[in-house]
Design an enzyme around this catalytic site. Structure first.
Site, PDB file in Angstrom:
ATOM      1  N   HIS A 124       0.836  -1.207   0.000  1.00  0.00           N
ATOM      2  CA  HIS A 124       0.000   0.000   0.000  1.00  0.00           C
ATOM      3  C   HIS A 124       0.876   1.266   0.000  1.00  0.00           C
ATOM      4  O   HIS A 124       0.733   2.122  -0.873  1.00  0.00           O
ATOM      5  CB  HIS A 124      -0.920  -0.014   1.232  1.00  0.00           C
ATOM      6  N   GLU A 125       1.782   1.349   0.950  1.00  0.00           N
ATOM      7  CA  GLU A 125       2.597   2.570   1.061  1.00  0.00           C
ATOM      8  C   GLU A 125       3.548   2.702  -0.132  1.00  0.00           C
ATOM      9  O   GLU A 125       3.807   3.810  -0.600  1.00  0.00           O
ATOM     10  CB  GLU A 125       3.365   2.608   2.387  1.00  0.00           C
ATOM     11  N   GLU A 168      -4.751   7.551  -3.334  1.00  0.00           N
ATOM     12  CA  GLU A 168      -5.239   6.281  -2.790  1.00  0.00           C
ATOM     13  C   GLU A 168      -5.478   5.255  -3.903  1.00  0.00           C
ATOM     14  O   GLU A 168      -5.362   4.052  -3.683  1.00  0.00           O
ATOM     15  CB  GLU A 168      -6.513   6.533  -1.966  1.00  0.00           C
ATOM     16  N   HIS A 192       1.729   4.340  -2.876  1.00  0.00           N
ATOM     17  CA  HIS A 192       1.787   5.807  -2.726  1.00  0.00           C
ATOM     18  C   HIS A 192       3.163   6.310  -3.162  1.00  0.00           C
ATOM     19  O   HIS A 192       3.291   7.331  -3.833  1.00  0.00           O
ATOM     20  CB  HIS A 192       1.579   6.202  -1.257  1.00  0.00           C
TER      21      HIS A 192
HETATM   22 ZN    ZN Z   1      -3.275   5.203   1.646  1.00  0.00          ZN
END
Ligand code: ZN
Length: 504
Positions: free
Chosen positions: A267-268, A297, A271
């Protein structure tokens, strides 16, 4: 003065602001990863000094005059779109700051600090009455902020616009209603299914040292550049950009659950890939900045869920996981592990929610905060409204407000209008992935061989390199060739989760 010279001056001033902003980001990253307990007070002093410096740079009258001149002289003529975007957005950003009275900025900051402290204590005791008076203050300030920031918009939209420029709540509400119509029956079917993933295949011990090497390898493989970034530990994982070539991602570790660090890092890093893909030449200027929280996101969710929970990803990743955790995965097959990554289990807590039920958490918060901002719902009524809606959507009743209305920090921190960006991100992610798969027929076969560069390149061309030049919807429309809709997310959920639960 010539237009070009004036534009260069404006850019230099804005970059100076961004450099100070990146120093602020270094302090913020350090605060969440490294800061000794007793250093917090001085860190607060440092942060306040920088914030004041930044504010003055923004409001510098000469900067305002140059922007005004450029805005006039460039109206109607055909300059480079990135140049037009720079002038228009810098002007807008400065105007919004000017419209905020200094007293309001200070009050938002001080009430925010006190409300977050009250929230920690209220959540610990499960006692809403400790937080309610602070939220009364915070929501009153947010209404005032909305009226200053964008008086032409509905108050909720004026707040939402800060996180999702151009986003309008009436439109989002319609989109979410259609999404609900598909998700609620899917959750019911999954709950009633007799076929379920065997979660016991993940049981075992995952030493942190091995996890650190494993997740770093995965992040590197999907394209995160460790010469322009780092991975560290934080209690609440985040991604922060400290400069054009310095992207910090964080995760936390659980020796009983590999999924915590693995999906946290996917997830990170998602980003992070977006931040690393923004045009560095435009650092500190709108064409070099992220389009919105929803688009940010979409990138994290795409890598976490659409790549990281795919069967092809596990064809590549499972042999690697076996090398790092040989005892846990000794007698397990790839497909069993992949199925276990698709567990759907309604949870009281949003941050622990699976991909299918997650959006129901978000939609509920969106509806409730809108009602509070408009005055249709009082803060005294909020806990009961929360529990009623939660029972309706999930068939569960929170045992206390700690696992109900008190679970998120957002409202105490003044982040009102922020929640819907999570689900917008999921909607955009599904659309982008469907379009990428359409354009790149060998994409999934590549995942099985550990090849992710083709996808990253596609995202970079369609999303990353455009910075903040369009609104989210326009950016995704340009990327996929038609306006984004929520149907892609519904189809994607059903296609990926149906088989794990034996649904037709
Ligand atoms: Zn996020």
């Amino acid at each position: 003065m010539k237009e070009d010279t004036l534009f260069a001056e404006v850019c230099e001033h804005a970059r100076g602001i961004a450099v100070l902003g990146s120093v602020e980001a270094v302090l913020g990253w350090d605060e969440q990863t490294m800061l000794p307990k007793r250093a917090a007070e001085h860190r607060g002093v440092q942060a306040a000094a920088l914030a004041s410096l930044l504010h003055h740079r923004w409001l510098d009258p000469g900067f305002g005059e140059s922007l005004a001149t450029l805005r006039e002289s460039m109206q109607g003529n055909s300059h480079d779109p990135a140049v037009r975007c720079t002038i228009a957005k810098l002007w807008e950003d400065r105007e919004r700051r000017l419209r905020m009275p200094p007293r309001l900025v200070e009050e938002l900051a001080s009430v925010g600090v006190a409300a977050q402290q009250a929230w920690v204590e209220a959540r610990r005791c499960g006692d809403w009455s400790q937080l309610q008076p602070w939220l009364e203050k915070m929501f009153a300030l947010k209404r005032e902020q909305a009226a200053c920031r964008a008086p032409e918009l509905e108050p909720y939209d004026a707040l939402l616009d800060e996180y999702e420029p151009g986003g309008r709540s009436a439109e989002i509400a319609e989109r979410f209603a259609r999404l609900r119509e598909g998700i609620v029956p899917l959750v019911r079917e999954v709950a009633a299914a007799t076929t379920r993933p065997d979660m016991s295949v993940l049981e075992g011990s995952y030493p942190q040292a091995a996890q650190e090497l494993f997740v770093r390898h995965v992040a590197e493989q999907i394209g995160f550049d460790f010469e322009r970034g780092r991975l560290d530990t934080a209690a609440h994982p985040f991604c922060s950009s400290l400069g054009p070539s310095d992207c910090r991602i964080t995760t936390r570790w659980d020796e009983k659950a590999l999924v915590t660090s693995l999906y946290g890092v996917l997830h990170e890093a998602g980003h992070g890939l977006y931040e690393q893909g923004l045009p560095a030449d435009w650092f500190g200027l709108p064409p070099g900045e992220a389009a919105s929280l929803g688009i940010h996101e979409s990138q994290s969710r795409l890598w976490e869920n659409l790549v990281g929970r795919s069967s092809e990803f596990w064809q590549w990743c499972f042999p690697l996981a076996q090398k790092f955790f040989p005892t846990v995965f000794a007698d397990v097959r790839t497909e069993q592990v992949h199925q276990a990554m698709l567990e759907v289990k309604p949870s009281m807590i949003r941050v622990e929610a699976d991909e299918v039920t997650y959006n129901l958490h978000v939609m509920m918060r969106f509806d409730l905060e809108r009602a509070v901002v408009s005055g249709d719902l009082t803060l005294a009524e909020l806990p009961a409204a929360w529990n009623e809606r939660f029972e309706h959507d999930f068939g569960l009743v929170p045992a206390s407000d700690a696992e109900g209305v008190l679970q998120d920090i957002h409202w105490s921190a003044g982040l009102v209008g922020y929640f819907p960006t999570y689900t917008l991100g999921n909607i955009y992610a599904a659309e982008l992935m469907a379009a990428a798969e359409h354009d790149l027929p060998n994409l999934r076969a590549g995942f099985a061989a550990g090849q992710f560069a083709e996808l990253l390149h596609w995202l970079s061309e369609r999303v990353h390199k455009h910075g903040r030049q369009q609104t989210s919807d326009a950016l995704v429309e340009q990327a996929i060739g038609r306006p984004p809709a929520e149907t892609a997310l519904l189809e994607s959920l059903r296609r990926r989760y149906g088989p794990a639960y034996g649904l037709s």
